[in-house]
Design an enzyme around this catalytic site. Structure first.
Site, PDB file in Angstrom:
ATOM      1  N   SER A 247       0.856  -1.186   0.000  1.00  0.00           N
ATOM      2  CA  SER A 247       0.000   0.000   0.000  1.00  0.00           C
ATOM      3  C   SER A 247       0.891   1.236   0.000  1.00  0.00           C
ATOM      4  O   SER A 247       2.110   1.127   0.138  1.00  0.00           O
ATOM      5  CB  SER A 247      -0.860   0.005   1.260  1.00  0.00           C
ATOM      6  OG  SER A 247      -0.007   0.173   2.375  1.00  0.00           O
ATOM      7  N   LYS A 248       0.260   2.373  -0.123  1.00  0.00           N
ATOM      8  CA  LYS A 248       1.036   3.620  -0.127  1.00  0.00           C
ATOM      9  C   LYS A 248       1.843   3.741   1.160  1.00  0.00           C
ATOM     10  O   LYS A 248       2.958   4.248   1.159  1.00  0.00           O
ATOM     11  CB  LYS A 248       0.094   4.817  -0.244  1.00  0.00           C
ATOM     12  CG  LYS A 248      -0.316   5.043  -1.675  1.00  0.00           C
ATOM     13  CD  LYS A 248      -1.044   6.348  -1.831  1.00  0.00           C
ATOM     14  CE  LYS A 248      -1.725   6.359  -3.182  1.00  0.00           C
ATOM     15  NZ  LYS A 248      -2.772   7.347  -3.274  1.00  0.00           N
ATOM     16  N   ARG A 249       1.267   3.243   2.250  1.00  0.00           N
ATOM     17  CA  ARG A 249       1.959   3.346   3.534  1.00  0.00           C
ATOM     18  C   ARG A 249       3.249   2.549   3.580  1.00  0.00           C
ATOM     19  O   ARG A 249       4.188   2.917   4.269  1.00  0.00           O
ATOM     20  CB  ARG A 249       1.041   2.917   4.677  1.00  0.00           C
ATOM     21  CG  ARG A 249       0.307   4.096   5.269  1.00  0.00           C
ATOM     22  CD  ARG A 249      -0.539   3.703   6.464  1.00  0.00           C
ATOM     23  NE  ARG A 249       0.219   3.020   7.490  1.00  0.00           N
ATOM     24  CZ  ARG A 249      -0.342   2.255   8.408  1.00  0.00           C
ATOM     25  NH1 ARG A 249      -1.645   2.044   8.384  1.00  0.00           N
ATOM     26  NH2 ARG A 249       0.383   1.687   9.337  1.00  0.00           N
ATOM     27  N   ASP A 250       3.300   1.440   2.877  1.00  0.00           N
ATOM     28  CA  ASP A 250       4.565   0.691   2.901  1.00  0.00           C
ATOM     29  C   ASP A 250       5.448   0.998   1.703  1.00  0.00           C
ATOM     30  O   ASP A 250       6.338   0.229   1.384  1.00  0.00           O
ATOM     31  CB  ASP A 250       4.384  -0.837   2.910  1.00  0.00           C
ATOM     32  CG  ASP A 250       3.071  -1.338   3.339  1.00  0.00           C
ATOM     33  OD1 ASP A 250       2.902  -1.421   4.534  1.00  0.00           O
ATOM     34  OD2 ASP A 250       2.220  -1.657   2.481  1.00  0.00           O
ATOM     35  N   GLY A 251       5.182   2.060   1.021  1.00  0.00           N
ATOM     36  CA  GLY A 251       6.159   2.471   0.019  1.00  0.00           C
ATOM     37  C   GLY A 251       5.708   2.412  -1.425  1.00  0.00           C
ATOM     38  O   GLY A 251       6.524   2.545  -2.320  1.00  0.00           O
TER      39      GLY A 251
END
Ligand code: GLU
Length: 480
Positions: A247-251
């Site tokens: 996801s965007k949160r993990d890069g």
């Protein structure tokens, strides 16, 4: 054998992230490997989801990575235009062919009526299938109503996926799906097939979210009397812990952010190629040419590929280290730093930095002493002086001063070490900790920092004159 033709067909609905770029990369590598053609087509038929600026962004991202397309948007070619919204006449003409052959019909219902059918099926706990409501007779299609596919009754679809092997789906997979919407735009399901046929695409690579729709595509190909291309399903990209989709949160970020953060395109290409494909050897670093030579479809993995940012950093460091001095400086964004000093610092940066952003941070942080003289504090200078050897720092700096005078400019850190280390060892012989008590103030004098490269490296980069001038200042502080 027909020549390989692959394509990357993004929808301009946002920025390019690693998943999209990897699909483009694999398609491109495969075409290059087989001396085929790679096409860039933009699928902009969902006008509501379109994001302004997405198309130039796609072009810039691919160009930065060095994924060149042989035909397509911004470049032209035998199948122009490559923007689906400019190909509406073509889809309409295919639609009329399908109508004439009895494979398509205008949807006679209003949206409310279709919604009511859906609700009723839900209440009766059975799947909603439009084909159960197919009208007996159809009006002629005037383009204002959605056009639907007349799905054939086939019991089971099976096909071969070049990455996953045999795949299949049951009859419920194909319903009378929409080919052209009421607004005149084709659906993805229809437009991409028309274009893949027109453009002679031989291999379609895309994410696993398309597997469940493949029976639709197969039945449409059949209705059009065309042999489908080969399908290649990409593995999903997982978060670094391998537990969920990236996801965007993990890069999962905009690919051009990597450029801004000082990653090299060759590093991203190397890293993305191995994110879901393995060469069958231990080799970790691949140039563009090596990738083209080695890449094949049979080694695309089925299981998800974990996105390992640490690995990306090490791949980037590898490619930064391959750059010549000139290229390193040209690509690093170092314009605010003194060039002659910078040149001497590059080996140190190659040793330590994983990205150019990190290199720039080092130059303004722990390596700033190489560009400007540090301010020294008396307390820090004597921080390592043993209580029982008061005054030792001052005498140590004085003897180092004499020794450094003998060191010519331009020598290596090793050569500096050969001159100074015997002095430090002699101090150690006088008492445990003597070596550190001598080298710490030297390093601090030269750098003004708690953490920096070792004093030998600093002297070899700064040159003896600059080192001596800094030591004189430190001596002044201690004597003052
Ligand atoms: N336009 C589709 C997307 O961006 C492409 C899928 C395909 O490659 O067929 O998801």
């Amino acid at each position: 054998m027909t020549a390989v033709v692959t394509r990357f067909a993004p929808s301009p609905t946002g920025f390019m992230h690693v998943g999209g770029v990897r699909t483009a990369l694999y398609s491109w590598l495969y075409a290059r490997k087989h001396g085929g053609r790679f096409i860039l087509r933009i699928e902009d038929t969902d006008k509501e989801r379109e994001v302004a600026g997405a198309i130039p962004h796609i072009i810039e991202s691919l160009a930065w990575l060095g994924i060149e397309w042989d035909e397509g948007i911004d470049r032209g070619g035998p199948h122009a235009p490559y923007l689906q919204s400019e190909r509406l006449d073509l889809y309409r003409s295919y639609a009329h062919t399908l109508i004439a052959a009895g494979h398509a019909y205008p949807d006679p219902y209003t949206e409310t009526e279709v919604e009511a059918f859906r609700k009723k099926a839900e209440e009766e706990k059975r799947p909603f299938l439009f084909r159960d409501h197919r009208p007996e007779t159809s009006d002629t299609w005037d383009g204002t109503k959605p056009l639907r596919f007349r799905a054939p009754r086939i019991i089971r679809y099976e096909w071969n996926d070049l990455a996953r092997g045999r795949l299949g789906a049951g009859e419920e997979a194909v319903d009378d799906f929409i080919l052209i919407k009421g607004d005149g735009y084709p659906t993805y399901n229809f437009a991409h097939i028309v274009d893949d046929i027109e453009m002679g695409v031989t291999h379609v690579m895309r994410g696993e979210e398309f597997i469940s729709s493949t029976p639709k595509y197969l039945s449409l190909y059949e209705a059009l009397g065309v042999t489908p291309p080969a399908f290649v399903t990409m593995p999903v990209i997982l978060s670094p812990d391998g537990k969920k989709k990236l996801s965007k949160r993990d890069g999962a970020k905009d690919i051009l952010e990597y450029r801004n953060e000082g990653y090299l395109p060759e590093a991203l290409m190397n890293f993305l190629a191995l994110l879901g494909w393995n060469p069958g050897t231990e080799q970790e670093f691949f140039s563009k040419d090596e990738l083209i030579r080695t890449f094949d479809l049979s080694r695309i993995q089925i299981s998800g590929a974990g996105f390992d940012e640490i690995k990306l950093l090490s791949v980037n460091q590898h490619w930064m280290r391959q750059l010549s001095l000139e290229n390193f400086i040209a690509q690093g964004g170092f314009s605010t730093f003194d060039i002659s000093k910078l040149k001497k610092t590059v080996p140190l940066l190659k040793e330590r930095a994983h990205t150019f952003a990190e290199a720039r941070e080092m130059l303004s942080g722990e390596l700033s002493c190489l560009f400007s003289e540090p301010t020294l504090e008396r307390d820090r200078l004597v921080a390592k002086e043993p209580i029982e050897r008061s005054g030792m720092t001052l005498s140590a700096l004085k003897s180092l001063y004499e020794a450094i005078k003998t060191i010519p400019d331009g020598v290596s850190a090793e050569a500096v070490k050969d001159v100074l280390m015997p002095l430090a060892n002699a101090e150690e012989a006088k008492g445990k900790g003597g070596r550190g008590a001598m080298l710490w103030p030297l390093r601090y004098t030269l750098s003004g920092q708690e953490r920096s490269p070792d004093p030998f490296t600093l002297i070899s980069i700064l040159g003896s004159d600059e080192a001596l001038s800094r030591i004189r200042k430190a001596i002044g502080i201690l004597e003052g």
